[in-house]
Design an enzyme around this catalytic site. Structure first.
Site, PDB file in Angstrom:
ATOM      1  N   THR A 148      26.213  40.900 -46.363  1.00 18.86           N
ATOM      2  CA  THR A 148      26.538  39.718 -45.563  1.00 18.86           C
ATOM      3  C   THR A 148      25.502  38.649 -45.804  1.00 18.86           C
ATOM      4  O   THR A 148      24.385  38.945 -46.233  1.00 18.86           O
ATOM      5  CB  THR A 148      26.559  40.047 -44.045  1.00 18.86           C
ATOM      6  OG1 THR A 148      27.150  38.967 -43.330  1.00 18.86           O
ATOM      7  CG2 THR A 148      25.172  40.271 -43.479  1.00 18.86           C
ATOM      8  N   ASN A 149      25.883  37.408 -45.540  1.00  9.35           N
ATOM      9  CA  ASN A 149      24.902  36.334 -45.406  1.00  9.35           C
ATOM     10  C   ASN A 149      25.047  35.705 -44.032  1.00  9.35           C
ATOM     11  O   ASN A 149      24.520  34.631 -43.776  1.00  9.35           O
ATOM     12  CB  ASN A 149      25.063  35.287 -46.520  1.00  9.35           C
ATOM     13  CG  ASN A 149      24.257  35.682 -47.754  1.00  9.35           C
ATOM     14  OD1 ASN A 149      23.165  36.244 -47.651  1.00  9.35           O
ATOM     15  ND2 ASN A 149      24.810  35.423 -48.928  1.00  9.35           N
TER      16      ASN A 149
ATOM     17  N   LYS B 119      25.147  38.085 -37.580  1.00 11.05           N
ATOM     18  CA  LYS B 119      25.386  39.526 -37.706  1.00 11.05           C
ATOM     19  C   LYS B 119      24.105  40.249 -38.097  1.00 11.05           C
ATOM     20  O   LYS B 119      23.816  41.339 -37.603  1.00 11.05           O
ATOM     21  CB  LYS B 119      26.427  39.791 -38.797  1.00 11.05           C
ATOM     22  CG  LYS B 119      27.832  39.494 -38.409  1.00 11.05           C
ATOM     23  CD  LYS B 119      28.704  40.013 -39.540  1.00 11.05           C
ATOM     24  CE  LYS B 119      30.156  39.758 -39.305  1.00 11.05           C
ATOM     25  NZ  LYS B 119      30.966  40.246 -40.438  1.00 11.05           N
TER      26      LYS B 119
ATOM     27  N   ASP C 127      33.563  44.636 -41.183  1.00 13.52           N
ATOM     28  CA  ASP C 127      34.628  43.662 -40.985  1.00 13.52           C
ATOM     29  C   ASP C 127      35.067  43.786 -39.539  1.00 13.52           C
ATOM     30  O   ASP C 127      35.191  44.900 -39.016  1.00 13.52           O
ATOM     31  CB  ASP C 127      35.801  43.919 -41.932  1.00 13.52           C
ATOM     32  CG  ASP C 127      36.612  42.644 -42.133  1.00 13.52           C
ATOM     33  OD1 ASP C 127      36.006  41.577 -42.361  1.00 13.52           O
ATOM     34  OD2 ASP C 127      37.849  42.703 -42.057  1.00 13.52           O
ATOM     35  N   THR C 128      35.239  42.644 -38.904  1.00 14.03           N
ATOM     36  CA  THR C 128      35.555  42.632 -37.473  1.00 14.03           C
ATOM     37  C   THR C 128      36.802  41.806 -37.236  1.00 14.03           C
ATOM     38  O   THR C 128      37.013  40.797 -37.899  1.00 14.03           O
ATOM     39  CB  THR C 128      34.370  42.022 -36.690  1.00 14.03           C
ATOM     40  OG1 THR C 128      33.255  42.897 -36.822  1.00 14.03           O
ATOM     41  CG2 THR C 128      34.702  41.852 -35.216  1.00 14.03           C
TER      42      THR C 128
ATOM     43  N   PHE D 145      28.420  34.039 -31.256  1.00 16.23           N
ATOM     44  CA  PHE D 145      29.128  33.274 -32.277  1.00 16.23           C
ATOM     45  C   PHE D 145      30.619  33.608 -32.212  1.00 16.23           C
ATOM     46  O   PHE D 145      31.052  34.437 -31.403  1.00 16.23           O
ATOM     47  CB  PHE D 145      28.560  33.573 -33.678  1.00 16.23           C
ATOM     48  CG  PHE D 145      28.827  34.977 -34.169  1.00 16.23           C
ATOM     49  CD1 PHE D 145      28.112  36.045 -33.686  1.00 16.23           C
ATOM     50  CD2 PHE D 145      29.821  35.225 -35.117  1.00 16.23           C
ATOM     51  CE1 PHE D 145      28.359  37.344 -34.127  1.00 16.23           C
ATOM     52  CE2 PHE D 145      30.078  36.513 -35.572  1.00 16.23           C
ATOM     53  CZ  PHE D 145      29.339  37.574 -35.069  1.00 16.23           C
TER      54      PHE D 145
ATOM     55  N   ASP E 168      33.041  34.677 -29.142  1.00 18.75           N
ATOM     56  CA  ASP E 168      32.268  35.138 -27.978  1.00 18.75           C
ATOM     57  C   ASP E 168      32.520  34.327 -26.700  1.00 18.75           C
ATOM     58  O   ASP E 168      32.633  34.918 -25.620  1.00 18.75           O
ATOM     59  CB  ASP E 168      30.763  35.146 -28.291  1.00 18.75           C
ATOM     60  CG  ASP E 168      30.349  36.369 -29.096  1.00 18.75           C
ATOM     61  OD1 ASP E 168      31.142  37.329 -29.167  1.00 18.75           O
ATOM     62  OD2 ASP E 168      29.237  36.366 -29.654  1.00 18.75           O
TER      63      ASP E 168
ATOM     64  N   LYS F  51      24.946  41.939 -24.848  1.00 15.28           N
ATOM     65  CA  LYS F  51      26.136  42.051 -25.716  1.00 15.28           C
ATOM     66  C   LYS F  51      26.010  43.277 -26.624  1.00 15.28           C
ATOM     67  O   LYS F  51      26.941  44.089 -26.723  1.00 15.28           O
ATOM     68  CB  LYS F  51      26.304  40.776 -26.561  1.00 15.28           C
ATOM     69  CG  LYS F  51      27.444  40.898 -27.565  1.00 15.28           C
ATOM     70  CD  LYS F  51      27.571  39.715 -28.528  1.00 15.28           C
ATOM     71  CE  LYS F  51      28.603  40.025 -29.607  1.00 15.28           C
ATOM     72  NZ  LYS F  51      28.670  39.023 -30.684  1.00 15.28           N
TER      73      LYS F  51
ATOM     74  N   ARG G 186      30.383  45.901 -32.469  1.00 19.43           N
ATOM     75  CA  ARG G 186      29.436  46.077 -33.580  1.00 19.43           C
ATOM     76  C   ARG G 186      28.313  47.014 -33.166  1.00 19.43           C
ATOM     77  O   ARG G 186      27.858  47.840 -33.959  1.00 19.43           O
ATOM     78  CB  ARG G 186      28.885  44.714 -34.042  1.00 19.43           C
ATOM     79  CG  ARG G 186      28.075  44.822 -35.336  1.00 19.43           C
ATOM     80  CD  ARG G 186      27.747  43.469 -35.964  1.00 19.43           C
ATOM     81  NE  ARG G 186      28.934  42.706 -36.248  1.00 19.43           N
ATOM     82  CZ  ARG G 186      29.398  41.723 -35.488  1.00 19.43           C
ATOM     83  NH1 ARG G 186      28.750  41.340 -34.419  1.00 19.43           N
ATOM     84  NH2 ARG G 186      30.511  41.088 -35.801  1.00 19.43           N
TER      85      ARG G 186
END
Ligand code: IMP
Length: 208
Positions: free
Chosen positions: A23-24, A28, A84-85, A164, A167, A187, A193
């Site tokens: 990821t970038n 996350k 992946d969400t 983000f 949310d 959270k 996650r």
């Protein structure tokens, strides 16, 4: 793009208990580092100077997560994981789901997606939804999956500006505030996650 990682970086990844997170996405990365709490160091794509867009063309979260970790493993042969969400809303037949990132169209912002969902949900009384995260881990050439789910409701307007994505419009069941109104640690303790990463961390601490 070189097909090989610089040898020094490869050695560092192997011997310093570091693992690559495909990821970038800075949000996350921070969430996952906080959840892992130093048990293992996580590096991101830009740390290996990888800036290409990885396609996400799967029909499921599992397929997309797998596509991302395989894209990196196939090029560099290093252990890595990706997630992946999706936000699955019952009244929208599970949408945005696997299309959560670009729900309002190519190049859209988090806010565009939120506005689209709120508009589609305007006349819906069934507000039930869930976030689902799937992690694909490639370790020693084997692939493993970890999943986390949190159930909740879509609010009628945006509340809070922490976190983000969706949310500010997702209120987890049993709480009177949205993820957007929660500090990160609150959270992470209950999130999709958070659950998936805890499963990943437990697995890694046994294997490594
Ligand atoms: P991704 O494909 O896993 O990056 O996630 C797809 C989209 O889901 C993101 O672009 C965000 O809009 C949304 N998303 C992912 N995780 C979260 C979260 O923890 N909270 C809110 N939205 C999220």
């Amino acid at each position: 793009m070189s097909l090989h990682l610089p040898i020094k970086l490869l050695i560092t990844l192997i011997f310093m208990r570091k693992i690559l997170f495909v990821t970038n996405n800075q949000h996350k990365l921070i969430e996952i580092k906080t959840i892992l709490n130093g048990k293992m160091e996580v590096v991101k794509l830009s740390d290996i100077h990888f800036y290409e867009e990885i396609p996400e063309t799967g029909q499921t979260l599992h397929e997309n997560a797998s596509q991302k970790s395989h894209a990196i493993f196939d090029q560099f042969q290093i252990d890595c994981f990706s997630d992946d969400t999706g936000l699955e809303i019952d009244a929208l037949n599970g949408r945005p789901g696997v299309y959560s990132a670009r729900y309002a169209g190519e190049g859209c912002s988090f806010h565009n997606n939120v506005v689209k969902v709120l508009n589609e949900m305007e006349n819906e009384s069934n507000r039930f939804a869930r976030f689902r995260t799937v992690i694909s881990l490639i370790l020693n050439r084997e692939e493993y999956f970890f999943e986390g789910v949190v159930e909740g409701e879509i609010t009628r307007f945006e509340q809070g500006n922490s976190g983000f994505g969706y949310d500010p419009i997702f209120r987890p069941l049993g709480f009177n505030k949205t993820f957007g109104e929660m500090p990160d640690d609150e959270k992470n303790a209950i999130s999709h996650r958070g659950e998936a990463v805890h499963k990943l961390a437990a697995f890694l601490s046994e294997k490594i």
